[in-house]
Design a protein around this motif. Structure first.
Motif: not given
Lengths: 450, 226
Positions: B30-33, B35-41, B73-78, B83-91
């Motif tokens: 993925v391009c930098a643009v 990738w930056q739209r995903f927010k790391r936790i 306990h749970n560990v979440a990454l993003f 952006a994530m919603r769009a990703y899951f929609q497509q994937y």
């Protein structure tokens, strides 16, 4: 699902969804796997096995994914087109065609009758849609299934009401990606070229408007779709103002017939492109200044109040150009427009209403818009983002009104690129044909109007 | 190389430090643009219960409503953003399996760091598996192959998918899983359970309940989004 919804279509369904279909449906393999070659039977793309793989040796097509996934887990379902139309719509259009339009309309109709493949090269602003009416009337009367497809949604949206007005008693289906309405089986279909991928041997008459526009021109899948959607002995008509090299090659090979309409409805020739070399225009503008020649021209516009469009290659350059103009000539009032601009339609409307004097824009305004009596300036016309077709279309924005049938088309470029040369050559060619046609014309016909 | 998300060309630059590092060249997907739209936790300040992105590491209001004494306990990454919603929609829903490669590396690194004794993934129902053709979670791990089938879905007709329900309905969902492992395979183990999205926590806590009842020492959830 109604049976008629599958007439001439190829729908991609899982076995479970297909269980409710009528018994006489044909089932077509969705993805053909033979050795290392994997081909999607819907869009014709040869797939890269590594990209297309799913677990357990299954494959899917990533090329036409946005129409619903076609994979080895699904099949395409199809019922041959029966032309089951009870009505025979008539044409209710009352307008008049000019002499040349009438000749072209006649050719179009003959090619429909003989089921030929045909390219109609009509200059920008020639009145292409009206020329289709006689041919379409003939086809609809015969109970043939017709479709008008265009690569651009905007064009489809604009065409639908015009065709509905011309054929009041015809049922028209409008299909595009953003239309939520369900599919209907109609004698006349207006759709984007992507939607053609859902049809198989459906249309007796298929018209493709603006063949040269993105994404059709650059997309071999869409050519595949066209050949798939038209019946094996159907008529195919390409409409364009800027035919691609590939289409012209087909003409030379004799696969495609061609006819020209080189004159606009007001009988004037197309304005020629004027090119000025300006190698460092972008560096100058980045510094916040305008190239001298451009500044002088804009100052002239400021005095005369002449309206104009200013094209730049990239969206990122819009703001800098706007800032440079504001600094040099604060009295000029203009806006910037690009494809993902949320206020795009409102801004274009402001230009239409003459509330601003100019727009700075990218290729999105290259076609489909008419601002009467404008001039056009293109910065960086040699940029690879401007194709020959785009340049001809941009030049075609000028001189579209009877009141001001000429105007300035001015390209500022760093080099005499091949795309510019080709655009000039195309305009010169149609103008030569147009002049010949105009000279041969009886004097009376220049008076009668569109 | 095209960006998997926006189809634009990715230009990869070869820097001197990279050259000298003698590491293999990994093609960016993925391009930098994009990738930056995903927010790391940020793990240090996230909610210790569910892994939600917060400014202070305190139990979030949602987690306070769950019974607290469980070793889960749970560990979440993003963060689950647009952006994530769009990703899951497509994937997931359009089924573009190529997109697994976007988070392949991140997911595998995170799993490695958790260092569990047993790794289980949340299964999808057989009918979904048939139509989608893949399990979205195992796509991120080793190309979706060789995953122990520890958890299975109960043979119950799946009504409304979780993603179509509101919070209250989701919380009322009955236990959808059963264990396909012998008790001694779980006894005393630190288990990692992987899912795609933690929304209310119902799904992954069902799985955790099952494992804890069978004698697991602790259960850690790992989800891509919260």
């Amino acid at each position: 699902m109604k049976k008629s919804e599958l007439y001439g279509r190829q729908l991609c369904l899982t076995p479970r969804e297909a269980a409710t279909l009528p018994a006489d449906v044909q089932k077509i393999t969705g993805i053909q796997v033979s050795g290392t070659r994997i081909q999607c039977m819907r869009c014709g793309e040869f797939l890269n096995p590594r990209e297309a793989q799913l677990p357990n040796n299954q494959y899917y097509c990533y090329a036409c994914l946005n129409l619903g996934r076609n994979s080895t887990l699904t099949s395409l379902y199809h019922i041959p087109e029966p032309n089951d139309f009870p009505q025979r719509p008539t044409c209710s259009w009352q307008g008049q065609l000019t002499v040349q339009q009438r000749t072209c309309a006649q050719r179009v109709r003959e090619n429909f009758e003989h089921r030929h493949r045909h390219l109609l090269w009509a200059v920008t602003g020639a009145g292409k849609t009206e020329m289709l009416f006689p041919g379409l009337t003939w086809a609809l009367q015969r109970g043939l299934r017709c479709a008008l497809a265009s690569p651009r949604v905007d064009v489809c949206l604009e065409l639908a009401p015009r065709l509905q007005a011309a054929f009041v008693d015809a049922e028209i289906a409008l299909l595009h990606g953003r239309n939520p309405a369900p599919y209907r089986y109609c004698q006349l279909t207006i759709c984007t070229t992507h939607q053609l991928l859902r049809f198989r041997h459906a249309f007796d008459v298929l018209i493709i408007d603006e063949v040269d526009a993105f994404p059709f021109a650059a997309n071999p899948r869409l050519y595949y779709a066209v050949n798939q959607a038209v019946k094996p002995h159907g008529a195919l008509l390409y409409l364009t103002a800027t035919p691609s090299q590939e289409l012209l090659r087909q003409v030379r090979r004799g696969d495609l017939e061609i006819s020209y309409l080189p004159l606009r409805f007001h009988q004037h020739l197309l304005p020629m492109i004027k090119v000025t070399l300006q190698p460092h225009w972008w560096q100058v503008i980045k510094r916040g200044q305008l190239p001298n020649r451009l500044r002088r021209q804009l100052a002239r516009y400021q005095q005369t109040q002449q309206r104009f469009l200013l094209f730049v290659p990239q969206v990122a350059q819009l703001a800098a150009v706007q800032a440079a103009i504001q600094r040099a000539l604060p009295a000029l009032r203009g806006l910037t427009v690009h494809a993902t601009d949320p206020d795009r339609l409102a801004k274009v409307q402001q230009m239409r209403d003459q509330r601003v004097q100019f727009l700075i824009t990218t290729t999105i305004l290259e076609r489909g818009v008419t601002f009467p009596g404008i001039d056009v300036i293109v910065l960086g016309a040699d940029d690879p983002l401007f194709s020959t077709a785009a340049l001809v279309q941009i030049a075609g924005r000028v001189g579209r009104s009877r009141e001001r049938p000429t105007g300035l088309v001015w390209f500022l470029a760093a080099s005499h690129a091949r795309t510019i040369k080709r655009a000039q050559r195309q305009i010169r060619l149609v103008n030569r044909k147009g002049r010949r046609l105009r000279d041969a014309m009886p004097v009376v016909s220049t008076i009668d109007s569109k | 190389m095209q960006c998997l998300l926006c189809q634009r060309l990715i230009q990869s630059k070869f820097s001197l430090p990279w050259l000298l590092s003698w590491r293999p060249f990994t093609r960016p997907v993925v391009c930098a643009v994009c990738w930056q739209r995903f927010k790391r936790i940020e793990r240090r300040t996230a909610c210790p219960g569910c892994g939600r992105d917060q400014t202070v590491p305190r139990l979030c209001p949602d987690c306070q409503r769950w019974p607290a004494e469980r070793p889960f306990h749970n560990v979440a990454l993003f963060t689950y953003n647009d952006a994530m919603r769009a990703y899951f929609q497509q994937y997931k829903f359009h089924g573009d399996y190529r997109l697994r490669r976007v988070f392949e590396g991140t997911m595998q690194t995170a799993l490695h760091q958790l260092n569990g004794d047993l790794v289980l993934i949340i299964p999808v129902t057989p009918s979904t598996l048939l139509s989608r053709g893949f399990n979205q979670v195992s796509g991120w791990l080793s190309d979706g192959l060789n995953q122990p089938r520890g958890l299975q879905t109960l043979a119950r007709e799946k009504g409304v998918p979780q993603s179509k329900k509101v919070r209250q309905d989701r919380l009322r969902t009955p236990q959808p899983f059963m264990l396909a492992l012998a008790a001694e395979q779980i006894q005393g183990k630190r288990v990692v359970v992987i899912d795609d999205i933690y929304t209310t926590g119902r799904t992954i806590r069902h799985a955790a309940d099952l494992l804890l009842e069978s004698g697991a020492k602790s259960v850690t959830g790992l989800t891509l989004a919260r």
